[in-house]
Design an enzyme around this catalytic site. Sequence first.
Site: not given
Length: 487
Positions: A156, A254, A288
């Site tokens: 992303n 993460e 996210c």
Amino acid sequence: MSEDLLCSGVWQGKAWSSGWNALQGGILDVEEPATGQTIGRVSRANAADVRAACAAARSAQKAWVAMSYAARAAVFRKAAALLEANREAFAAWIVRETGGIPPKAMFEIDSVQHHLFEAAAMLTQPQGLVLPSEGGCTSITRRVPHGVVGVISPFNFPFLLSSRAVAPALAAGNAVVLKPDPRTPVSGGVLLAVLLEAAGLPAGVFHMLPGDAEAGEALVSDPAVAMISFTGSTAVGRRVGELAGRQLKKVALELGGKNVLIILDDADLELAVSGGSWASWLHQGQICMSAGRHLVHRDLAQVYAQRMAAKAAALPVGDPHTAPVAIGPLITGRQVERVDRIVQESVRMGAKLLAGGRCDGRFYHPTVLADVTPQMPAFREEIFGPVVSITAFGSDAEAVALAADNEYGLAAGIYTADVGRGMVIAEQLEVGLVHINDQTVNDNGLMPMGGRGASGNGSRHGGPANWDEFTQWQWLTVRNTAPTYPL
């Protein structure tokens, strides 16, 4: 190498003319999400490639850490300067390969420059402590590199999310093996490799290997790799943690998020709508930290939903490479299907579709769902698409309970005219990042980025966390004369 780092003709689907095409796993076509066209090709790494790279990195690391701190810092400063000189070409790749709008690409470039300068600054920061001692003993504890760090980055924000781990890991004295997402091998890998090579990073210290799950599992399992830094989905993160745990490796995870934006009854509605739009529709919601749940006080919920729907209808959707749009394509057709499934299932369960809920190829129109309940997939699942999901609440305690009704714990935002009230709520949220009077998508290179629960294992990237993650403590004592012992 000249400062024109990207060779001409890369848009015509020709093979990338670089040494990274010497891998053995075949070819990866670089696809443009907006058009489906192939805009480049890179070699794919297999497990054997990964093993060779990890061994070479381990051999090169000792010489790298032995270089003077000034020489190592100069590499990162030169890389930042080269990036500034080539920002338009780098941005063009990010736009076409990720489907992001040009301002998003420029944000990545600005952020990577920041991380490079911070990496250079790490080299002159204190790296240890003097501990209490007696009897002619000097006792210190110091930070030492792990050795080889493996980095697995997502699609992303590929240039940024590769660099934010690679740069500090190198600055701390490690060698690095990077596996970018196979959907964005250029933005997530080649651009950084070209940059660091041109900046004078010694050969063997950094290896970039595009690949799929075979390469990823080989990297996580390789005994030469002491630490894994993974950014990606929670499902894959669980697998990475499992493999790393078998070898007792340090692992920084993460992962995903189902982040909450809490809008209290005293909030400035105009600012809340502005923040909520940014938090859910920036980069098509493929972040996210995107706001996956808009928890709005019932006195404001209806008008908030109406204003969101009006904004959704006004946002232009299209190819960000050819038109000034706000919403570009999702990364794959499979992701479009997933987003639409979540939206349609939630509507069948009673959610009200106020805008969007449709796609044109990979372009999913900005969507607004009202009356979403905790039983619906729009409330429970990470969407990774441009969807505003609105749930009403009646009290601060109910808002906190709704926020906690999820396995994720990454980011939260709270809009209120009463900062003290916002602080009380913030202290009850089990998240890694919380913002009072701001939305959830916030990032800078100085903050420790990471989450809790299904959003990560408590690891962090950025700022003071970089020393914690990419080095380990070593205790060292020095005596003029060795002591005698009674045995």
